[in-house]
Design an enzyme around this catalytic site. Structure first.
Site, PDB file in Angstrom:
ATOM      1  N   GLU A 112       1.271  -1.034  -0.011  1.00 17.77           N
ATOM      2  CA  GLU A 112       0.461   0.376   0.195  1.00 17.77           C
ATOM      3  C   GLU A 112       1.097   1.320   0.246  1.00 17.77           C
ATOM      4  OE1 GLU A 112      -1.941  -0.896   3.608  1.00 17.77           O
ATOM      5  OE2 GLU A 112      -3.681  -2.008   2.724  1.00 17.77           O
ATOM      6  N   TYR A 124       7.584   1.724  -7.694  1.00 18.86           N
ATOM      7  CA  TYR A 124       7.147   0.348  -7.422  1.00 18.86           C
ATOM      8  C   TYR A 124       6.801   0.381  -9.052  1.00 18.86           C
ATOM      9  CZ  TYR A 124       7.236   1.097  -2.344  1.00 18.86           C
ATOM     10  OH  TYR A 124       7.018   1.228  -1.547  1.00 18.86           O
TER      11      TYR A 124
HETATM   12  C1  LIG Z   1      11.156   5.582  -2.550  1.00 14.16           C
HETATM   13  C2  LIG Z   1      11.977   5.766  -2.181  1.00 14.16           C
HETATM   14  C3  LIG Z   1      12.658   4.889  -0.962  1.00 14.16           C
HETATM   15  C4  LIG Z   1      13.374   5.834  -3.430  1.00 14.16           C
HETATM   16  O1  LIG Z   1      14.227   5.422  -2.280  1.00 14.16           O
HETATM   17  P1  LIG Z   1      15.716   5.872  -3.935  1.00 14.16           P
HETATM   18  O2  LIG Z   1      16.256   4.886  -3.808  1.00 14.16           O
HETATM   19  O3  LIG Z   1      15.977   7.059  -3.971  1.00 14.16           O
HETATM   20  O4  LIG Z   1      14.836   5.261  -4.885  1.00 14.16           O
HETATM   21  P2  LIG Z   1      16.368   4.657  -6.550  1.00 14.16           P
HETATM   22  O5  LIG Z   1      17.540   6.267  -6.454  1.00 14.16           O
HETATM   23  O6  LIG Z   1      16.513   2.970  -6.243  1.00 14.16           O
HETATM   24  O7  LIG Z   1      14.610   4.722  -7.692  1.00 14.16           O
HETATM   25  C5  LIG Z   1      14.272   3.033  -8.219  1.00 14.16           C
HETATM   26  C6  LIG Z   1      13.082   4.515  -9.523  1.00 14.16           C
HETATM   27  O8  LIG Z   1      11.876   4.602  -8.692  1.00 14.16           O
HETATM   28  C7  LIG Z   1      12.102   5.306  -9.252  1.00 14.16           C
HETATM   29  N1  LIG Z   1      11.823   6.597  -9.094  1.00 14.16           N
HETATM   30  C8  LIG Z   1      12.737   7.073  -7.334  1.00 14.16           C
HETATM   31  N2  LIG Z   1      12.416   8.080  -6.626  1.00 14.16           N
HETATM   32  C9  LIG Z   1      11.749   9.326  -7.814  1.00 14.16           C
HETATM   33  C10 LIG Z   1      10.882   9.372  -7.478  1.00 14.16           C
HETATM   34  N3  LIG Z   1      11.275  11.111  -6.818  1.00 14.16           N
HETATM   35  N4  LIG Z   1      10.101  10.079  -8.353  1.00 14.16           N
HETATM   36  C11 LIG Z   1       9.200   9.444 -10.096  1.00 14.16           C
HETATM   37  N5  LIG Z   1      10.511   7.965 -10.013  1.00 14.16           N
HETATM   38  C12 LIG Z   1      11.338   7.899  -8.513  1.00 14.16           C
HETATM   39  C13 LIG Z   1      12.594   6.045 -10.223  1.00 14.16           C
HETATM   40  O9  LIG Z   1      11.745   5.165 -11.489  1.00 14.16           O
HETATM   41  C14 LIG Z   1      13.529   5.318 -10.395  1.00 14.16           C
HETATM   42  O10 LIG Z   1      14.512   4.684 -11.296  1.00 14.16           O
HETATM   43  P3  LIG Z   1      15.268   5.999 -11.675  1.00 14.16           P
HETATM   44  O11 LIG Z   1      16.397   7.068 -11.380  1.00 14.16           O
HETATM   45  O12 LIG Z   1      16.688   4.844 -12.665  1.00 14.16           O
HETATM   46  O13 LIG Z   1      14.417   7.111 -12.706  1.00 14.16           O
HETATM   47  C15 LIG Z   1      13.122   7.140  -1.362  1.00 14.16           C
HETATM   48  O14 LIG Z   1      12.276   8.432  -2.287  1.00 14.16           O
HETATM   49  C16 LIG Z   1      12.005   8.055   0.204  1.00 14.16           C
HETATM   50  O15 LIG Z   1      12.836   6.849   0.844  1.00 14.16           O
HETATM   51  N6  LIG Z   1      11.360   8.262   0.551  1.00 14.16           N
HETATM   52  C17 LIG Z   1      10.185   8.408   1.650  1.00 14.16           C
HETATM   53  C18 LIG Z   1      10.109   6.857   2.029  1.00 14.16           C
HETATM   54  C19 LIG Z   1       8.874   6.657   1.335  1.00 14.16           C
HETATM   55  O16 LIG Z   1       8.188   7.255   0.763  1.00 14.16           O
HETATM   56  N7  LIG Z   1       8.546   5.543   1.206  1.00 14.16           N
HETATM   57  C20 LIG Z   1       7.848   4.349   1.172  1.00 14.16           C
HETATM   58  C21 LIG Z   1       6.253   4.198   1.815  1.00 14.16           C
HETATM   59  S1  LIG Z   1       5.015   2.952   0.804  1.00 14.16           S
END
Ligand SMILES: CC(C)(COP(=O)(O)OP(=O)(O)OC[C@H]1O[C@@H](n2cnc3c(N)ncnc32)[C@H](O)[C@@H]1OP(=O)(O)O)[C@@H](O)C(=O)NCCC(=O)NCCS
Length: 159
Positions: A112, A124
């Site tokens: 979710e 995701y």
């Molecule tokens: C969501 C989260 C975990 C992503 O972590 P991250 O290490 O930055 O993600 P990644 O670098 O592995 O990204 C993989 C892919 O996800 C997508 N993505 C990641 N961040 C994104 C953003 N800000 N906007 C759009 N797409 C995004 C992209 O497709 C990305 O691939 P790309 O960089 O080659 O385009 C991070 O933003 C976070 O910690 N957010 C706060 C906690 C949270 O919301 N967790 C989810 C709860 S359901």
């Protein structure tokens, strides 16, 4: 376009009690309704849980967990330190969880996510999850909708 490689030196470890203080530091900025210390402690002994922590050198830079329920992997959380985002760390954590779920005989994965969480939904969707339902006004803190996402075939997310 191929996904970029995660940072050099990134390593994943199983959650240990000593990791929890650094996790709580990330959690309080990453989650509008942060998990408590007790919630992370529970993951240490969860019978059907897998909880991984990402390190670069001595820095704890992210974490992700799941519960294995019958033949479904339920992703419970994923977060990355804001200073280390957009480097492929969450993708690496998720792919490792999904690989372990597959090895454990799970068929699909679900989670979710807040409807406004574009970063997480982007992550995701990049892994093959699709939106399958909306739970209206699901989150008590701001009444935001929850999007239920499914990865029906785990193998789709595996390299
Ligand atoms: C969501 C989260 C975990 C992503 O972590 P991250 O290490 O930055 O993600 P990644 O670098 O592995 O990204 C993989 C892919 O996800 C997508 N993505 C990641 N961040 C994104 C953003 N800000 N906007 C759009 N797409 C995004 C992209 O497709 C990305 O691939 P790309 O960089 O080659 O385009 C991070 O933003 C976070 O910690 N957010 C706060 C906690 C949270 O919301 N967790 C989810 C709860 S359901």
């Amino acid at each position: 376009m191929a996904a970029k490689s995660p940072p050099k030196g990134l390593r994943l470890e199983k959650l240990q009690p000593g990791h929890i203080p650094a996790i709580l530091e990330i959690e309080k900025h990453a989650n509008a309704a942060p998990w408590s210390e007790r919630s992370f402690e529970n993951e240490l002994t969860h019978e059907h849980g897998v909880f991984l922590v990402a390190f670069i050198g001595a820095d704890l830079v992210g974490y992700a967990g799941m519960w294995l329920v019958v033949d479904e992997a339920h992703i419970t959380t994923v977060a990355v330190d804001p200073e280390f985002r957009r480097q492929g760390i969450a993708r690496r954590l998720m792919v490792e969880l999904l690989a372990r779920a597959h090895d454990a005989g799970m068929l699909g994965a679900t989670l979710e996510v807040r409807a406004g969480n574009e970063a997480a939904i982007g992550l995701y969707e990049a892994l093959g999850f699709v939106r399958s339902a909306v739970r209206r006004r699901y989150y008590p803190d701001n009444k935001e909708d929850a999007v239920v996402m499914w990865l029906y075939d785990l193998e789709r997310a595996l390299p």
